[in-house]
Design an enzyme around this catalytic site. Structure first.
Site, PDB file in Angstrom:
ATOM      1  N   ASP A   1      -0.429  -0.118  -6.817  1.00 38.26           N
ATOM      2  CA  ASP A   1      -0.509   1.411  -6.750  1.00 38.26           C
ATOM      3  C   ASP A   1      -1.601   1.800  -7.998  1.00 38.26           C
ATOM      4  O   ASP A   1      -1.823   1.124  -8.498  1.00 38.26           O
ATOM      5  CB  ASP A   1       0.868   2.228  -6.792  1.00 38.26           C
ATOM      6  N   ILE A   2      -1.774   2.917  -8.089  1.00 39.96           N
ATOM      7  CA  ILE A   2      -2.830   3.455  -9.066  1.00 39.96           C
ATOM      8  C   ILE A   2      -2.275   2.912 -10.436  1.00 39.96           C
ATOM      9  O   ILE A   2      -3.174   2.279 -11.187  1.00 39.96           O
ATOM     10  CB  ILE A   2      -2.990   4.894  -9.499  1.00 39.96           C
TER      11      ILE A   2
ATOM     12  N   CYS B   1       6.825   4.604  12.375  1.00 33.37           N
ATOM     13  CA  CYS B   1       6.001   4.074  13.094  1.00 33.37           C
ATOM     14  C   CYS B   1       4.626   3.505  12.323  1.00 33.37           C
ATOM     15  O   CYS B   1       4.307   2.493  12.973  1.00 33.37           O
ATOM     16  CB  CYS B   1       5.428   5.693  13.729  1.00 33.37           C
TER      17      CYS B   1
END
Lengths: 313, 313
Positions: free
Chosen positions: A208-209, A150
């Protein structure tokens, strides 16, 4: 005569509610084609108050839009059996489970208990596998669409609404030419979203980090699905200036996308429950979508109509 | 005339190597029934040096015992495709993947890519589901055994070797009457182990940092699978004195099972890579198994023989 100069930046803020409304019209059309109200069953076994709020919100949205919703509160140790029972209940069209329940890998085990035919959240391994592999149908006749999770699908629907998806291009390649940065690479949203966008033709930087990865189908989109390439040494400083779309979903309220790195006229979308963009984003962005929750819940109803027993194409 | 008193406690220490040897004899019997060497393919995409050590150890054990082993080092971003390819390679009998790779939920996604017919680690959702549901075969003719995950199965094989499993009782109920404490409830070992032991008839206390749960098929083993009951307020002080078997697998070297709570004559098994029992355990236990690794790797070979293309019952 040119338009007068102004101090107000020309950024169009598009609210999720607006996009949700146009999707709901599509859902209403689908509903007309069936003779009964589809039944969504929600399982609440979570102690997290946010899970209950989300459950109540699902129920309200269902009832307001012609769907039945039944909330079942089940002790968490009985949930596996309850799901197995409802999997074969022909009166039930879709199942949603409110997480976190155990808050560990047992939750991922439970996600796989829901039968594929009733999984409107798109969390079954088969659906996730098809998504990464860019397999769009469950059958060889292309009759049954593979369900997409979703939240990533909500972002896709938003990008379609914003005309970032170019309908002049063939289905499946409609993001060709776009460079998109997705900030956050969680298994729940960030990584599937980067894969979906790349499978639709975009060059995606997944940030990402610790690192940056590029997801892309290659020059001329010659590959049938995206490949992942690690980008050693890259940071947002490399990604943001070249991205015409920036999508951020970092949890917590301390993270802010560095607006000064944004390309002039970028499309900016926030899918975190907190605001990842400071108000200054409007000085740079052409379009800004501050939240997506209302779209996500409509996408759930749409998945319920698309899922095997029912109709929407 | 009775045996003389002594200062040395009568605890029998059983080493994993001894148990592995008797299982290897069974594996050798199975191998005789097939005409070629089964091929196990290992995928190494992990940066963890322990993964490489385990891979080399698998290779050595395979070759010493009549199996072929092929180690394939694949960049982690190419692993999904490599697994899809080998899934349909008819020359390959089994697949093992060395984790951690991404060190997050992407690893669990990858576990589901390995085809059920080649999954000798027993990590496929179908196998795990059957294990929790106490479904022992893949087919309705009871011809194909459902594979069990290696580490929990190794503990079962140890308990069989130690005659805790009582072969007088019917298959499936051979732990009836035993009370077993399992310390650690990870999704990888602790929880599946507790479920397996309870499905075989034991009353199991599954102990984790925060709580205790009881896994049991009920009085007279009337239920076909275990149920889980939360035990609010319970700790090891309640579990250990009533347990005739204590199995501990807490990672890290600081944890020690409180020996003073053990029941006199308990069977104690450690499946942590560190020693969860201090040497004083021998003052209380009747049998002590300090480590299980050597059994686990033989169980892997056994699973390779049991898995669909091959033979062992």
């Amino acid at each position: 005569m040119s338009a007068p100069e102004t101090d107000t930046p020309h950024c169009k803020v598009v609210l999720a509610g607006t996009i949700a409304k146009s999707l709901l019209a599509e859902v209403a059309e689908g509903l007309k084609q069936i003779e009964r109200k589809p039944l969504l069953v929600g399982f609440l076994s979570s102690a997290d108050p946010a899970a209950r709020v989300y459950a109540e919100w699902t129920g309200k949205t269902c009832r307001e839009n012609g769907f039945e919703f039944s909330l079942r509160e089940v002790p968490r140790d009985d949930l596996e059996e309850a799901l197995i029972t409802v999997n074969t209940d022909r009166t039930v069209d879709g199942i949603i489970v409110y997480y976190p329940i155990f808050g560990n890998r047992q939750d991922q085990y439970l996600q796989q208990i829901v039968d594929v035919s009733k999984d409107v959240e798109g969390l079954s391994h088969r659906y996730i596998f098809n998504m990464y592999q860019n397999i769009r149908f469950l059958d060889s006749h292309n009759a049954k669409k593979s369900i997409l999770p979703c939240t990533p699908l909500a972002v896709i629907k938003i990008l379609e609404h914003l005309r970032v998806y170019n309908t002049i291009l063939p289905y499946g390649n409609r993001l060709h030419g776009h460079t998109i940065t997705v900030i956050n690479r969680s298994e729940v949203v960030g990584r599937p979203l980067a894969a979906l966008l790349a499978n639709d033709g975009a060059r995606v930087y997944s940030v990402d980090i610790g690192d940056v990865q590029q997801f892309h189908r290659g020059q001329g989109l010659k590959k049938k699905r995206h490949e992942v390439v690690e980008m050693p040494g890259w940071t947002l400083e490399n990604c943001l200036p070249v991205s015409d779309v920036v999508i951020s979903g970092v949890p917590g309220d301390s993270y802010k996308v560095p607006v000064h790195l944004l390309r002039e006229g970028a499309v900016c979308i926030n899918f975190s429950s907190e605001r990842n963009f400071s108000p200054e984003v409007k000085e740079k962005a052409s379009i800004y979508v501050p939240a997506i929750g209302k779209v996500t819940i409509v996408v759930l109803l749409r998945n319920l109509l698309v899922s095997p027993p029912i109709v929407l194409p």
